[in-house]
Write a protein that holds these residues in place. Structure first.
Motif, PDB file in Angstrom:
ATOM      1  N   ILE A  57       0.841  -1.201   0.000  1.00 30.99           N
ATOM      2  CA  ILE A  57       0.000   0.000   0.000  1.00 30.99           C
ATOM      3  C   ILE A  57       0.872   1.246   0.000  1.00 30.99           C
ATOM      4  O   ILE A  57       0.643   2.188  -0.760  1.00 30.99           O
ATOM      5  CB  ILE A  57      -0.950   0.000   1.219  1.00 30.99           C
ATOM      6  N   GLU A  58       1.903   1.287   0.826  1.00 36.20           N
ATOM      7  CA  GLU A  58       2.800   2.433   0.874  1.00 36.20           C
ATOM      8  C   GLU A  58       3.615   2.559  -0.403  1.00 36.20           C
ATOM      9  O   GLU A  58       3.928   3.641  -0.846  1.00 36.20           O
ATOM     10  CB  GLU A  58       3.738   2.323   2.070  1.00 36.20           C
ATOM     11  N   GLY A  59       3.946   1.430  -1.023  1.00 41.99           N
ATOM     12  CA  GLY A  59       4.766   1.441  -2.233  1.00 41.99           C
ATOM     13  C   GLY A  59       4.053   2.041  -3.423  1.00 41.99           C
ATOM     14  O   GLY A  59       4.679   2.600  -4.319  1.00 41.99           O
ATOM     15  N   THR A  60       2.714   1.979  -3.467  1.00 38.71           N
ATOM     16  CA  THR A  60       1.994   2.527  -4.606  1.00 38.71           C
ATOM     17  C   THR A  60       1.956   4.043  -4.563  1.00 38.71           C
ATOM     18  O   THR A  60       1.857   4.690  -5.592  1.00 38.71           O
ATOM     19  CB  THR A  60       0.551   1.981  -4.648  1.00 38.71           C
ATOM     20  N   THR A  61       2.051   4.616  -3.365  1.00 35.75           N
ATOM     21  CA  THR A  61       1.991   6.065  -3.271  1.00 35.75           C
ATOM     22  C   THR A  61       3.371   6.706  -3.422  1.00 35.75           C
ATOM     23  O   THR A  61       3.470   7.873  -3.740  1.00 35.75           O
ATOM     24  CB  THR A  61       1.410   6.497  -1.903  1.00 35.75           C
ATOM     25  N   MET A  62       4.411   5.952  -3.206  1.00 31.45           N
ATOM     26  CA  MET A  62       5.756   6.508  -3.279  1.00 31.45           C
ATOM     27  C   MET A  62       6.382   6.174  -4.626  1.00 31.45           C
ATOM     28  O   MET A  62       6.149   5.115  -5.181  1.00 31.45           O
ATOM     29  CB  MET A  62       6.631   5.934  -2.153  1.00 31.45           C
ATOM     30  N   LYS A  63       7.178   7.081  -5.135  1.00 32.07           N
ATOM     31  CA  LYS A  63       7.888   6.842  -6.378  1.00 32.07           C
ATOM     32  C   LYS A  63       9.358   6.649  -6.074  1.00 32.07           C
ATOM     33  O   LYS A  63       9.904   7.266  -5.166  1.00 32.07           O
ATOM     34  CB  LYS A  63       7.707   8.026  -7.329  1.00 32.07           C
ATOM     35  N   ALA A  64       9.972   5.816  -6.857  1.00 26.70           N
ATOM     36  CA  ALA A  64      11.394   5.550  -6.670  1.00 26.70           C
ATOM     37  C   ALA A  64      12.198   6.754  -7.157  1.00 26.70           C
ATOM     38  O   ALA A  64      11.854   7.377  -8.161  1.00 26.70           O
ATOM     39  CB  ALA A  64      11.812   4.312  -7.454  1.00 26.70           C
ATOM     40  N   PRO A  65      13.252   7.105  -6.448  1.00 27.42           N
ATOM     41  CA  PRO A  65      14.070   8.247  -6.880  1.00 27.42           C
ATOM     42  C   PRO A  65      14.810   7.907  -8.165  1.00 27.42           C
ATOM     43  O   PRO A  65      15.155   6.756  -8.433  1.00 27.42           O
ATOM     44  CB  PRO A  65      15.047   8.443  -5.717  1.00 27.42           C
ATOM     45  N   LYS A  66      15.030   8.930  -8.959  1.00 28.47           N
ATOM     46  CA  LYS A  66      15.747   8.742 -10.206  1.00 28.47           C
ATOM     47  C   LYS A  66      17.217   8.536  -9.915  1.00 28.47           C
ATOM     48  O   LYS A  66      17.789   9.172  -9.038  1.00 28.47           O
ATOM     49  CB  LYS A  66      15.580   9.966 -11.114  1.00 28.47           C
ATOM     50  N   LYS A  67      17.817   7.632 -10.667  1.00 28.00           N
ATOM     51  CA  LYS A  67      19.231   7.367 -10.488  1.00 28.00           C
ATOM     52  C   LYS A  67      20.028   8.444 -11.203  1.00 28.00           C
ATOM     53  O   LYS A  67      19.759   8.778 -12.352  1.00 28.00           O
ATOM     54  CB  LYS A  67      19.609   5.991 -11.043  1.00 28.00           C
ATOM     55  N   GLN A  68      20.984   8.963 -10.501  1.00 30.96           N
ATOM     56  CA  GLN A  68      21.856   9.964 -11.074  1.00 30.96           C
ATOM     57  C   GLN A  68      23.195   9.333 -11.359  1.00 30.96           C
ATOM     58  O   GLN A  68      23.696   8.519 -10.588  1.00 30.96           O
ATOM     59  CB  GLN A  68      22.032  11.145 -10.118  1.00 30.96           C
ATOM     60  N   LYS A  69      23.766   9.718 -12.465  1.00 33.67           N
ATOM     61  CA  LYS A  69      25.063   9.191 -12.831  1.00 33.67           C
ATOM     62  C   LYS A  69      26.120   9.860 -11.962  1.00 33.67           C
ATOM     63  O   LYS A  69      26.222  11.075 -11.918  1.00 33.67           O
ATOM     64  CB  LYS A  69      25.345   9.454 -14.316  1.00 33.67           C
ATOM     65  N   VAL A  70      26.870   9.041 -11.250  1.00 29.55           N
ATOM     66  CA  VAL A  70      27.869   9.550 -10.323  1.00 29.55           C
ATOM     67  C   VAL A  70      29.229   9.514 -11.013  1.00 29.55           C
ATOM     68  O   VAL A  70      29.655   8.475 -11.518  1.00 29.55           O
ATOM     69  CB  VAL A  70      27.909   8.697  -9.037  1.00 29.55           C
TER      70      VAL A  70
END
Length: 116
Positions: A59-72
């Protein structure tokens, strides 16, 4: 004949004694059965709790979005940068500089300034 009579009497006595002595195997079987039933209840409880936690996370996972990966960009030491620049001044190609400096060709290109 005397020995056979004595052996027969001893056998009958052992059979009678075996009826009156409590069987320890039955006690152990009962304890194992109780233990397995308790274990089954504990496993069932843990499975129910895990299911509830998974549902909460779903339930919590549907409301949250994964952060975008930044190239390090990897940090390259100043000495290696100077070495790469010196090799470039001497006319070495990017793959040759890469082999000598233990950097990738892209990292060498970034140090030289070819990506700008």
């Amino acid at each position: 004949m005397d020995y056979s009579l004595i052996i027969m009497i001893i056998g009958v006595l052992l059979i009678l004694v075996s009826f009156f002595i409590k069987d320890s195997v039955k006690k152990v079987e009962s304890e194992v059965e109780d233990l397995s039933f308790t274990l089954y209840q504990d496993v069932s409880t843990i499975k129910r709790r895990l299911k509830v936690i998974e549902e909460e996370l779903l339930i919590e996972g549907t409301t949250m979005k994964a952060p975008k990966k930044q190239k390090v960009q990897p940090v390259i030491h100043e000495i290696i940068k100077n070495q790469v620049l010196e090799l470039h001044k001497q006319g070495y190609s990017l793959p040759e500089i890469s082999k000598r400096s233990s950097l990738t060709v892209e990292e060498v290109n970034n140090v030289i300034g070819g990506d700008k």
